[in-house]
Design a protein around this motif. Structure first.
Motif, PDB file in Angstrom:
ATOM      1  N   ILE A 817      -2.726 -45.776 -35.547  1.00  0.00           N
ATOM      2  CA  ILE A 817      -2.728 -44.343 -35.838  1.00  0.00           C
ATOM      3  C   ILE A 817      -2.715 -43.583 -34.517  1.00  0.00           C
ATOM      4  O   ILE A 817      -3.458 -43.927 -33.591  1.00  0.00           O
ATOM      5  N   VAL A 818      -1.865 -42.527 -34.429  1.00  0.00           N
ATOM      6  CA  VAL A 818      -1.767 -41.711 -33.225  1.00  0.00           C
ATOM      7  C   VAL A 818      -1.950 -40.245 -33.596  1.00  0.00           C
ATOM      8  O   VAL A 818      -1.438 -39.793 -34.627  1.00  0.00           O
ATOM      9  N   ALA A 819      -2.676 -39.518 -32.755  1.00  0.00           N
ATOM     10  CA  ALA A 819      -2.839 -38.075 -32.939  1.00  0.00           C
ATOM     11  C   ALA A 819      -2.412 -37.373 -31.660  1.00  0.00           C
ATOM     12  O   ALA A 819      -2.844 -37.755 -30.562  1.00  0.00           O
ATOM     13  N   ALA A 820      -1.561 -36.340 -31.803  1.00  0.00           N
ATOM     14  CA  ALA A 820      -1.128 -35.529 -30.660  1.00  0.00           C
ATOM     15  C   ALA A 820      -1.400 -34.063 -31.008  1.00  0.00           C
ATOM     16  O   ALA A 820      -0.878 -33.555 -32.014  1.00  0.00           O
ATOM     17  N   PHE A 821      -2.263 -33.389 -30.190  1.00  0.00           N
ATOM     18  CA  PHE A 821      -2.660 -32.009 -30.447  1.00  0.00           C
ATOM     19  C   PHE A 821      -2.215 -31.125 -29.293  1.00  0.00           C
ATOM     20  O   PHE A 821      -2.292 -31.524 -28.120  1.00  0.00           O
ATOM     21  N   SER A 822      -1.792 -29.899 -29.616  1.00  0.00           N
ATOM     22  CA  SER A 822      -1.459 -28.928 -28.570  1.00  0.00           C
ATOM     23  C   SER A 822      -2.743 -28.321 -28.001  1.00  0.00           C
ATOM     24  O   SER A 822      -3.831 -28.466 -28.577  1.00  0.00           O
ATOM     25  N   GLN A 823      -2.641 -27.624 -26.862  1.00  0.00           N
ATOM     26  CA  GLN A 823      -3.807 -27.006 -26.240  1.00  0.00           C
ATOM     27  C   GLN A 823      -4.453 -25.976 -27.160  1.00  0.00           C
ATOM     28  O   GLN A 823      -5.682 -25.836 -27.184  1.00  0.00           O
ATOM     29  N   GLU A 824      -3.636 -25.249 -27.940  1.00  0.00           N
ATOM     30  CA  GLU A 824      -4.191 -24.249 -28.850  1.00  0.00           C
ATOM     31  C   GLU A 824      -5.052 -24.915 -29.920  1.00  0.00           C
ATOM     32  O   GLU A 824      -6.083 -24.372 -30.329  1.00  0.00           O
ATOM     33  N   LYS A 834     -11.659 -37.902 -30.758  1.00  0.00           N
ATOM     34  CA  LYS A 834     -12.682 -37.951 -31.804  1.00  0.00           C
ATOM     35  C   LYS A 834     -12.053 -37.944 -33.191  1.00  0.00           C
ATOM     36  O   LYS A 834     -12.500 -38.648 -34.097  1.00  0.00           O
ATOM     37  N   PHE A 835     -10.995 -37.129 -33.354  1.00  0.00           N
ATOM     38  CA  PHE A 835     -10.352 -36.984 -34.657  1.00  0.00           C
ATOM     39  C   PHE A 835      -9.762 -38.316 -35.124  1.00  0.00           C
ATOM     40  O   PHE A 835     -10.023 -38.785 -36.237  1.00  0.00           O
ATOM     41  N   VAL A 836      -8.971 -38.941 -34.272  1.00  0.00           N
ATOM     42  CA  VAL A 836      -8.298 -40.173 -34.685  1.00  0.00           C
ATOM     43  C   VAL A 836      -9.298 -41.321 -34.841  1.00  0.00           C
ATOM     44  O   VAL A 836      -9.123 -42.208 -35.688  1.00  0.00           O
ATOM     45  N   GLY A 847     -11.257 -46.019 -32.442  1.00  0.00           N
ATOM     46  CA  GLY A 847     -10.491 -45.800 -31.227  1.00  0.00           C
ATOM     47  C   GLY A 847     -10.787 -44.441 -30.651  1.00  0.00           C
ATOM     48  O   GLY A 847     -11.794 -43.815 -30.993  1.00  0.00           O
ATOM     49  N   GLY A 848      -9.923 -43.954 -29.779  1.00  0.00           N
ATOM     50  CA  GLY A 848     -10.149 -42.665 -29.145  1.00  0.00           C
ATOM     51  C   GLY A 848      -9.209 -42.471 -27.979  1.00  0.00           C
ATOM     52  O   GLY A 848      -8.272 -43.257 -27.763  1.00  0.00           O
ATOM     53  N   GLY A 849      -9.445 -41.406 -27.229  1.00  0.00           N
ATOM     54  CA  GLY A 849      -8.605 -41.123 -26.083  1.00  0.00           C
ATOM     55  C   GLY A 849      -8.809 -39.711 -25.592  1.00  0.00           C
ATOM     56  O   GLY A 849      -9.897 -39.149 -25.742  1.00  0.00           O
ATOM     57  N   GLN A 870      -6.687 -37.922 -45.602  1.00  0.00           N
ATOM     58  CA  GLN A 870      -7.900 -37.322 -45.046  1.00  0.00           C
ATOM     59  C   GLN A 870      -7.584 -36.542 -43.770  1.00  0.00           C
ATOM     60  O   GLN A 870      -8.122 -35.458 -43.539  1.00  0.00           O
ATOM     61  N   ALA A 871      -6.679 -37.088 -42.948  1.00  0.00           N
ATOM     62  CA  ALA A 871      -6.282 -36.404 -41.717  1.00  0.00           C
ATOM     63  C   ALA A 871      -5.631 -35.065 -42.033  1.00  0.00           C
ATOM     64  O   ALA A 871      -5.923 -34.040 -41.405  1.00  0.00           O
ATOM     65  N   GLU A 872      -4.742 -35.074 -43.043  1.00  0.00           N
ATOM     66  CA  GLU A 872      -4.064 -33.834 -43.420  1.00  0.00           C
ATOM     67  C   GLU A 872      -5.068 -32.807 -43.936  1.00  0.00           C
ATOM     68  O   GLU A 872      -5.014 -31.622 -43.585  1.00  0.00           O
ATOM     69  N   SER A 873      -5.995 -33.245 -44.770  1.00  0.00           N
ATOM     70  CA  SER A 873      -7.007 -32.345 -45.317  1.00  0.00           C
ATOM     71  C   SER A 873      -7.876 -31.746 -44.223  1.00  0.00           C
ATOM     72  O   SER A 873      -8.167 -30.548 -44.211  1.00  0.00           O
ATOM     73  N   ASP A 874      -8.308 -32.618 -43.252  1.00  0.00           N
ATOM     74  CA  ASP A 874      -9.178 -32.141 -42.164  1.00  0.00           C
ATOM     75  C   ASP A 874      -8.446 -31.140 -41.276  1.00  0.00           C
ATOM     76  O   ASP A 874      -9.032 -30.150 -40.818  1.00  0.00           O
ATOM     77  N   LEU A 875      -7.162 -31.382 -41.024  1.00  0.00           N
ATOM     78  CA  LEU A 875      -6.391 -30.469 -40.171  1.00  0.00           C
ATOM     79  C   LEU A 875      -6.223 -29.105 -40.850  1.00  0.00           C
ATOM     80  O   LEU A 875      -6.398 -28.048 -40.231  1.00  0.00           O
ATOM     81  N   LYS A 876      -5.908 -29.134 -42.133  1.00  0.00           N
ATOM     82  CA  LYS A 876      -5.734 -27.874 -42.855  1.00  0.00           C
ATOM     83  C   LYS A 876      -7.041 -27.081 -42.898  1.00  0.00           C
ATOM     84  O   LYS A 876      -7.052 -25.862 -42.747  1.00  0.00           O
ATOM     85  N   SER A 877      -8.132 -27.816 -43.098  1.00  0.00           N
ATOM     86  CA  SER A 877      -9.438 -27.150 -43.161  1.00  0.00           C
ATOM     87  C   SER A 877      -9.806 -26.523 -41.824  1.00  0.00           C
ATOM     88  O   SER A 877     -10.320 -25.402 -41.767  1.00  0.00           O
TER      89      SER A 877
END
Length: 880
Positions: A817-824, A834-836, A847-849, A870-877
């Motif tokens: 699983i990979v998560a990529a977030f923008s600065q905003e 923490k999220f991933v 895991g983490g990074g 769950q990832a989609e739900s947490d992001l929307k929330s």
């Protein structure tokens, strides 16, 4: 000697004690090594340990009376070091011993005499204890010594009955305590009050043998085992408040304080504790390294590494930032060299080992500091005020961070540490450590020990005879003594004499046969328990009985192989000293029938040229046909001639010397060729590191060379057939294949990335707008972790402000699983690492990074859809 109450140094106390008993016909024996002969304990933990075989009746003592100052190490209560007045890891035990000679009356009389007339203690300052049922000792103290009844205390079995283990020799004790406050009177004396009393002399009356049922029977020969703590005597006689402020330890403390730029006497209690730990532990470290122990992650090496790291950690606590252990070690060496000259002789090795370990550990501490910074950042992000006990313990146990240091850094960041949680984790470790608690177990091979008084020690004939007629003294089946055993039974056999060499000095035991009237036993291994040679084998034919007359015959082919390999290790050590460094010393060895292994202390790898030179030198000595000269000499004479001692071996007053003149001379009890030409040829197979500062050479010699060459020839022929090339063309062919493989792998990686990008591009149209952000959460089939990360980064670049979470199952049982977030997105409080990590837990992983890009893994592929939902739900929330 006369009473003299003036200040006595630690060295003077030691010499006075030994001289006192030497004048009373006790033989002064040198301290045994901290590496014990007893396989049941890791380190020498008591003054009596070297005499264990005598107390068991397995070895006849050379002297009826002996006295020693024995260096000891105990680490089972290491956390108390520095916190109490007299807990130590390293200490010296002054002892006087009687092996079937004098007993209670004389031991008590001399104990009182040396305490009052020699060391000048007033009887008013002394209290004695006896075992609650030992009326004999009570009567001696009262009637012959004249101690008032009120100052003789009867104590129970926990305090005043010495046992070696569940079974074996045991007996009551009598202890002498120093009373710092006799003015408080004799009413309600509590010997547990260590502010008033200190026990300094323990007399063990070894008079019983305890069987498995707990029954006590009198020993045929009663023994005396006493112990007087040198550090405790120094505290009393030098009139200082604790053992650490005696001249045995305090100069080390002063050295550490000077390095830190502080004053011990003006320091707070925490600082004093750290200084005491440094003073105590550095003594242990110096003597352990001097006794050829090297730092590692197992056994004695782990104990040494742990002690060095505690010294460094406590140095940090008192403000020392750089390397300093060698400076305090120099002070410890200077304090010890008069009594233990080997610490000065091995000074270079001690300093090198400390430099290496301290330097490595300081780098580990740096990593721990970075981890602590991350923990603090995480705690603050979660708007918490406390570092968990589990995190604090991880810092302590893995990175060497003491709790106090973590607390100090936390306080600087307005945080606290869950000390109760830390202590709970520490207690778990203590419970684990108890499983390996150091005890003196005199019951190894318990059945054999019970027979010790009834059978004679084994006479070894193997240096000159390949076969011998012998009598069966004992038969053991699964460790239990039997009168007879039938065909098909695995047995342990003790004979009155044997030609079989028992495993020791790195050389494995002989193989062969024991035969008799209708009897045949195949001997598969040989061990030595004290002075008994134990033949491990299987009865092939007939019934073997105790008292049978048999013939013991070694396998001559196996013996020849072992002899060749053993002599080759001697030549190898001589070549290492000649070509690499004369200071090289042995750190272990193995001599088997098919190969040899030699471990040696060296701070660097050998060059290919050095390895070749060593091999050539050994083969030159073999070709020169040097004849062995075997002598039995007094130990002092052998050492004076320059004989090299083998690692971990214990030597008596007389030693066996194997001398190949002008080549090698070593103390050794093993079997050897009579002439180096018998070895034939020597070949080094490998040279590698096995621990910090320890290298290993593996080699073959003699008949084993043919086995080695046949195997190599078979492998080469097989490869030549497979690749359809001549043997000499194999290296070029393999190099060519490796090059082709690397090119193919690079092309494959490129294709994988291109495929992942192609698959991910189709996801752009699925991007969902949540508030001011765009999110993509999706599963890609059969994409490896690295390609998945590339795809996530590419998608984030294309959607701009938002978040991308991708999952894949690159192979069965593996989730990525990979998560990529923008600065905003980060500014909204979401961290990719923490999220991933939290999402991956749903798939049984973690895991983490970094905050903007992180990767995690899992094992349960069936849960990946749930994790992504769950990832989609947490992001929307979080973003909506």
């Amino acid at each position: 000697m006369s009473s003299n109450p003036h200040y006595l140094s630690g060295n003077e106390i030691r010499n006075i004690f030994l001289d006192f008993f030497a004048q009373r016909d006790h033989q002064i024996l040198p301290s045994a090594s901290l590496v014990p002969e007893d396989p049941t304990v890791l380190l020498t933990i008591a003054g009596m340990l070297p005499f264990k075989p005598i107390f068991l009746g397995q070895r006849t003592p050379e002297f009826k009376r002996a006295t020693t100052s024995q260096k000891c190490i105990r680490t089972n209560d290491i956390e108390n070091v520095g916190r109490t007045k007299r807990h130590h890891t390293f200490f010296e035990m002054l002892g006087n011993f009687s092996f079937g000679d004098y007993f209670k009356e004389q031991a008590i009389a001399w104990g009182w005499e040396i305490s009052t007339q020699v060391f000048g203690f007033s009887p008013k300052n002394l209290v004695v204890s006896v075992f609650e049922d030992d009326d004999e000792a009570f009567g001696i103290w009262r009637d012959q010594i004249g101690v008032p009844i009120a100052r003789i205390k009867r104590l129970g079995e926990d305090d005043n009955f010495w046992v070696s283990g569940p079974t074996g020799p045991c007996g009551p004790c009598s202890e002498i305590y120093y009373d710092f406050h006799p003015e408080r009177g004799d009413e309600n004396i509590d010997l547990e009050d260590d502010t008033r009393f200190i026990e300094f002399y323990n007399l063990v009356f070894m008079q019983y043998n305890r069987d498995a049922s707990g029954n006590l029977t009198p020993l045929q020969n009663k023994n005396i085992d006493t112990g007087m703590g040198l550090e405790r005597m120094a505290q009393i006689l030098q009139k200082v408040p604790n053992n650490y402020e005696t001249d045995l330890i305090f100069p080390i403390i002063q050295t550490a304080a000077q390095i830190a730029g502080i004053d011990y006497h003006k320091s707070d209690e925490k600082t004093k504790v750290s200084l005491k730990v440094i003073g105590d532990h550095i003594r242990s470290v110096v003597h352990m390294i001097a006794d050829e122990i090297r730092a590692s992650n197992v056994g004695r090496g782990y104990v040494l590494r742990r002690l060095i790291r505690r010294v460094v950690r406590h140095g940090r606590l008192i403000g020392i930032s750089g390397e300093f252990t060698t400076q305090v070690a120099e002070t410890a060496i200077a304090l010890s060299e008069s009594a233990y000259p080997n610490v000065r002789q091995r000074e270079a090795g001690i300093i090198a080992e400390l430099q290496r370990e301290e330097s490595n550990f300081l780098r580990t501490l740096d990593r721990g500091e970075k981890l602590l910074e991350e923990i603090i950042q995480e705690v603050k992000q979660q708007e918490k005020t406390q570092i968990s006990g589990e995190s604090a313990f991880t810092l302590y146990d893995t990175y060497g961070f003491p709790l106090e240091l973590t607390q100090e850094v936390a306080e600087e960041n307005d945080l606290t540490v869950d000390e109760a949680g830390f202590n709970a984790e520490m207690q778990k470790q203590v419970e684990r450590a108890k499983a390996a608690h150091e005890t003196i177990d005199l019951t190894v091979q318990g059945s054999l020990d019970k027979l010790a008084e009834h059978i004679q020690v084994t006479e070894f004939l193997g240096y000159t005879q390949p076969a011998a007629t012998a009598k069966v003294e004992a038969i053991l089946v699964e460790g239990v003594s039997q009168e007879e055993a039938e065909a098909g039974t695995q047995v342990q056999i003790v004979l009155d004499k044997t030609p079989f060499y028992a495993e020791s000095g790195g050389q494995i035991g002989d193989r062969g046969y024991i035969s008799g009237d209708g009897i045949l036993v195949r001997v598969e291994d040989m061990k030595k328990e004290s002075d008994f040679f134990v033949h491990f084998g299987r009865i092939e034919r007939g019934t073997l009985r105790v008292d049978d007359n048999v013939t013991a015959q070694i396998d001559p082919a196996c013996r020849r192989r072992a002899q060749a390999n053993h002599t080759a290790t001697h030549l190898l050590q001589a070549a290492l000293k000649k070509i690499v460094d004369d200071g090289i010393s042995q750190a272990g060895s193995l001599v088997s029938f098919d190969r040899l292994r030699f471990d040696f202390n060296c701070p660097r790898a050998l060059t290919a040229e050095e390895v070749q030179q060593i091999e050539e030198q050994v083969n030159t000595w073999i070709a020169e046909a040097h004849t062995a000269k075997v002598e039995v000499l007094p130990l002092a004479e052998a050492k004076a001639r320059g004989a090299v001692a083998m690692f971990g071996e214990k030597y008596g007053e007389e030693v066996r010397v194997i001398d190949f003149p002008n080549v090698s001379m070593e103390l050794c009890g093993g079997t050897h060729v009579s002439n180096t030409a018998e070895i034939g040829v020597f070949k080094i197979i490998s040279e590698a590191g096995v621990a910090s500062g320890v290298r290993r050479i593996e080699a073959v010699s003699g008949p084993a060379i043919l086995d080695y060459l046949n195997l190599r020839d078979k492998v080469v022929k097989d490869l030549s057939d497979r690749f359809k090339v001549k043997p000499e063309e194999l290296p070029d062919r393999i190099t060519s294949l490796q090059s082709e493989l690397r090119t193919s792998q690079k092309e494959l990686e490129t294709f994988k990335v291109q495929l992942a990008i192609a698959k991910s591009d189709s996801l752009l149209q699925t991007a969902e707008t949540v508030g001011d952000y765009k999110i993509i959460v999706a599963q890609l089939e059969d994409v490896d972790p690295e390609s998945l990360k590339t795809a996530a980064e590419r998608l984030l670049q294309k959607i701009g402000n938002g978040a991308v979470v991708l999952g894949s199952v690159p192979e069965p049982g593996k989730v990525s699983i990979v998560a990529a977030f923008s600065q905003e997105v980060n500014k909204k409080g979401l961290q990719a690492g923490k999220f991933v990590g939290a999402i991956a837990k749903i798939c049984g992983g973690g895991g983490g990074g970094r905050p903007n890009l992180a990767q995690a893994g899992g094992r349960d592929a069936s849960k990946l859809p749930d994790a992504l939902r769950q990832a989609e739900s947490d992001l929307k929330s979080a973003l909506g």
